[in-house]
Write an enzyme that holds these catalytic residues in place. Structure first.
Site, mmCIF file in Angstrom:
data_model
loop_
_atom_site.group_PDB
_atom_site.id
_atom_site.type_symbol
_atom_site.label_atom_id
_atom_site.label_comp_id
_atom_site.label_asym_id
_atom_site.label_seq_id
_atom_site.Cartn_x
_atom_site.Cartn_y
_atom_site.Cartn_z
ATOM 1 N N CYS A 1 43.037 95.319 96.925
ATOM 2 C CA CYS A 1 43.572 95.908 95.903
ATOM 3 C C CYS A 1 44.653 97.016 96.320
ATOM 4 C CB CYS A 1 42.439 96.564 94.926
ATOM 5 S SG CYS A 1 43.100 97.837 93.569
ATOM 6 N N CYS B 1 39.866 103.509 90.951
ATOM 7 C CA CYS B 1 41.389 104.117 91.149
ATOM 8 C C CYS B 1 41.607 105.576 91.604
ATOM 9 C CB CYS B 1 41.956 103.585 89.879
ATOM 10 S SG CYS B 1 43.876 103.588 90.219
ATOM 11 N N CYS C 1 51.324 108.876 90.442
ATOM 12 C CA CYS C 1 51.821 107.921 89.195
ATOM 13 C C CYS C 1 52.400 108.957 88.283
ATOM 14 C CB CYS C 1 50.472 107.201 88.640
ATOM 15 S SG CYS C 1 50.875 105.681 87.665
ATOM 16 N N SER D 1 47.645 96.163 81.485
ATOM 17 C CA SER D 1 46.956 97.282 80.958
ATOM 18 C C SER D 1 47.147 97.641 79.469
ATOM 19 C CB SER D 1 46.887 98.526 81.609
ATOM 20 O OG SER D 1 46.711 97.904 83.121
ATOM 21 N N LEU D 2 46.180 96.664 78.606
ATOM 22 C CA LEU D 2 46.385 97.000 77.204
ATOM 23 C C LEU D 2 45.609 97.998 76.649
ATOM 24 C CD1 LEU D 2 47.979 95.500 74.871
ATOM 25 C CD2 LEU D 2 45.643 94.230 74.537
ATOM 26 N N HIS D 3 44.404 97.855 76.771
ATOM 27 C CA HIS D 3 43.411 99.179 76.623
ATOM 28 C C HIS D 3 43.263 99.511 74.925
ATOM 29 C CE1 HIS D 3 43.053 98.945 80.580
ATOM 30 N NE2 HIS D 3 43.960 99.705 81.139
ATOM 31 N N SER E 1 49.674 94.104 88.124
ATOM 32 C CA SER E 1 49.017 94.704 87.106
ATOM 33 C C SER E 1 50.106 95.788 86.655
ATOM 34 C CB SER E 1 47.921 95.212 87.121
ATOM 35 O OG SER E 1 47.352 96.034 86.175
ATOM 36 N N CYS F 1 48.079 108.037 82.318
ATOM 37 C CA CYS F 1 46.876 107.240 81.212
ATOM 38 C C CYS F 1 45.509 108.080 81.155
ATOM 39 C CB CYS F 1 46.702 105.968 81.930
ATOM 40 S SG CYS F 1 48.099 104.782 81.942
ATOM 41 N N GLU G 1 45.312 104.637 98.642
ATOM 42 C CA GLU G 1 43.845 103.944 99.052
ATOM 43 C C GLU G 1 44.249 102.436 98.838
ATOM 44 O OE1 GLU G 1 41.771 107.087 96.062
ATOM 45 O OE2 GLU G 1 41.814 105.228 95.341
ATOM 46 N N CYS H 1 42.592 107.228 83.574
ATOM 47 C CA CYS H 1 42.630 106.756 84.964
ATOM 48 C C CYS H 1 42.761 108.111 85.882
ATOM 49 C CB CYS H 1 44.020 106.106 85.068
ATOM 50 S SG CYS H 1 44.580 105.704 86.714
ATOM 51 N N GLY I 1 49.495 103.927 91.202
ATOM 52 C CA GLY I 1 50.943 103.733 91.019
ATOM 53 C C GLY I 1 51.290 102.587 89.977
ATOM 54 N N GLU I 2 52.293 102.485 89.458
ATOM 55 C CA GLU I 2 52.996 101.475 88.444
ATOM 56 C C GLU I 2 53.852 100.421 89.371
ATOM 57 O OE1 GLU I 2 52.527 100.178 85.684
ATOM 58 O OE2 GLU I 2 53.994 98.971 86.198
ATOM 59 N N ASN J 1 35.052 103.453 84.371
ATOM 60 C CA ASN J 1 34.317 103.722 85.530
ATOM 61 C C ASN J 1 34.563 105.459 85.528
ATOM 62 O OD1 ASN J 1 33.581 103.165 88.210
ATOM 63 N ND2 ASN J 1 35.325 101.519 88.436
HETATM 64 N N1 SAH Z 1 49.734 100.899 86.816
HETATM 65 C C1 SAH Z 1 49.199 99.748 86.815
HETATM 66 C C2 SAH Z 1 48.144 99.351 88.149
HETATM 67 C C3 SAH Z 1 47.361 100.474 88.304
HETATM 68 S S1 SAH Z 1 45.788 100.786 87.373
HETATM 69 C C4 SAH Z 1 48.687 99.409 85.529
HETATM 70 O O1 SAH Z 1 48.429 100.295 84.756
HETATM 71 O O2 SAH Z 1 48.133 98.403 85.496
HETATM 72 C C5 SAH Z 1 44.900 99.118 87.587
HETATM 73 C C6 SAH Z 1 43.774 99.097 86.505
HETATM 74 O O3 SAH Z 1 42.912 99.770 86.603
HETATM 75 C C7 SAH Z 1 44.592 99.234 85.237
HETATM 76 O O4 SAH Z 1 44.156 98.215 84.186
HETATM 77 C C8 SAH Z 1 44.104 100.630 84.710
HETATM 78 O O5 SAH Z 1 44.092 100.659 83.414
HETATM 79 C C9 SAH Z 1 42.626 100.424 85.364
HETATM 80 N N2 SAH Z 1 41.900 101.657 85.440
HETATM 81 C C10 SAH Z 1 42.174 102.563 85.826
HETATM 82 N N3 SAH Z 1 41.295 104.077 85.692
HETATM 83 C C11 SAH Z 1 40.302 103.285 85.426
HETATM 84 C C12 SAH Z 1 38.829 103.641 85.056
HETATM 85 N N4 SAH Z 1 38.664 104.880 85.245
HETATM 86 N N5 SAH Z 1 38.118 102.837 84.673
HETATM 87 C C13 SAH Z 1 38.462 101.618 84.552
HETATM 88 N N6 SAH Z 1 39.681 101.029 84.845
HETATM 89 C C14 SAH Z 1 40.385 101.827 85.210
#
Ligand code: SAH
Length: 386
Positions: free
Chosen positions: A122, A358, A129, A238-240, A216, A133, A109, A136, A184-185, A315
């Site tokens: 994007c 994503c 991937c 992507s800390l979270h 990212s 996570c 995508e 995701c 992907g990463e 999301n």
């Molecule tokens: N692998 C990389 C890049 C892809 S994800 C990374 O982890 O940064 C891009 C961003 O979207 C990341 O911050 C990820 O945590 C966030 N993301 C993924 N799924 C999501 C969701 N359902 N809602 C909000 N953010 C999300």
């Protein structure tokens, strides 16, 4: 939602049925070597580069500063490829999402998000991937393969085609910024991502500056230094979660590279200053990571790094084990970060009507293809049984 109807197209193989080679994705040195190989002077590469990446020209016969004889030879030996388009969706908020067909029928995508002062693309770096996570949707798909450099550059070329943005304008671009935040990463596919981004940044081509590119990562610690030194792009992380216990669960790569190591690598990110900060992405998950105590711990955690914080309301996707934090708790969280002196914009969800988050479109299409396949095999079985 409006879907633009058209027949699905497929990406041609890098060498097509008549033995012609795709020129997209070669770097300058490779293009020069190729010109020498076909008996041309090295500077032809520069002329071609201009046509391919500044003008977006795909038809060799239009490359009028090249001799007719050479244009004919180019046509016989090469082509200018693009990914195919499986699905093309436009959201009512202007967000645009493409599901692309690659040459082996895999799909990724790409999303374009227009804003007042910029337009951000994007871009995906892998099919699927490995990171899993928990919030995701791409994390629920297994890794199929890395993208090649041409498939990463191809996403930008395709979007430019669609936006009608050739030749590369200097100002007022619809596609002005790139975020490596698709599927992907990117730091697990660094070589291809680096090659592609160098093509995209080249001042005589697409010419998107490193200041307008953000990569990212979920925190592939050993690659962070190289990313800064070699590409100099902005880094988002992507800390979270603000402690290892929770981060181990929701961003499992944390078990390999825990917060202490991650923060150390970020403190040392080349080129960091108050003008060039690390972006910390933080997905707001109701009751999981969104308390005032979490916000205070976040401020403390990032105190040694020039930083900004990007709060992303979760999301949702079908079957997701989380809910989005309430607007009030997102506001409280944001206030604590802001009062500590950080900019902490809350990212407005975009393109929700086209499943722009994503991995959503891809999953839907895989499900669809699976159900088609199951139907087909049920029919075959029925046929065999009869
Ligand atoms: N692998 C990389 C890049 C892809 S994800 C990374 O982890 O940064 C891009 C961003 O979207 C990341 O911050 C990820 O945590 C966030 N993301 C993924 N799924 C999501 C969701 N359902 N809602 C909000 N953010 C999300």
């Amino acid at each position: 939602m409006s879907t633009e109807k058209h027949a699905a197209s497929f990406a041609p193989p890098s060498i097509d049925a008549s033995g012609r080679r795709d020129l997209i994705g070669l770097d300058r040195a490779e293009l020069e070597a190729l010109m020498l190989e076909v008996g041309e002077p090295k500077f032809r590469a520069r002329q071609l580069w201009h046509w391919l990446y500044h003008r977006g020209e795909r038809d060799f016969s239009q490359m009028l500063n090249l001799s007719k004889e050479f244009r004919v030879r180019l046509e016989q030996q090469f082509f200018v490829g693009r990914p195919g388009i499986a699905v093309n969706l436009a959201s009512k908020d202007g967000t645009h999402k493409w599901l692309l067909n690659l040459r082996d029928n895999q799909q990724v995508e790409t999303v374009h998000i227009p804003e007042e002062d910029r337009g951000t693309l994007c871009v995906s770096s892998q099919v699927g991937c490995t990171l899993t996570c928990k919030f995701c949707h791409t994390g629920t798909q297994r890794l199929v393969r890395n993208l090649d450099a041409d498939e990463i550059v191809g996403q930008v070329m395709m979007a430019r085609d669609h936006l009608g943005e050739w030749p590369s304008p200097k100002d007022g671009r619809l596609l002005s910024n790139i975020v490596m935040m698709g599927m992907g990463e990117p730091l697990y596919n660094f070589d291809a991502v680096a090659k592609a981004l160098k093509i995209v940044m080249d001042g005589e081509g697409i010419a998107i500056s490193k200041r307008r590119i953000t990569l990212s990562t979920a925190g592939v610690v050993p690659m962070i230094e190289r990313c800064g030194a070699e590409l100099g792009v902005n880094l988002a992380v992507s800390l979270h979660a603000v402690n290892d216990e929770l981060r181990d669960q929701i961003v499992p790569i944390n078990k390999k590279y825990p917060l202490k190591e991650l923060m150390k690598a970020l403190e040392n990110y080349p080129g960091l200053s108050n003008a060039r900060r690390i972006t910390f992405e933080y997905v707001m998950l109701k009751g999981v990571n969104d308390s005032a105590a979490d916000a205070r711990a976040l401020v403390k955690l990032i105190s040694k790094v020039p930083a900004k914080v990007n709060l992303i309301p979760f999301n949702p996707w079908p079957g997701a084990p989380f809910e989005r934090s309430t607007p009030a708790s997102i506001r409280d969280f944001s206030d604590i970060i802001f009062d500590a002196g950080y900019s902490s914009p809350v990212r407005t969800p975009r393109g929700e009507d086209i499943m722009a988050a994503c991995g959503q479109l891809k999953s839907d299409s895989v499900k669809q293809r699976r159900s088609d396949r199951d139907k087909a095999s049920a029919e075959t079985n029925a046929g065999e049984a009869a």
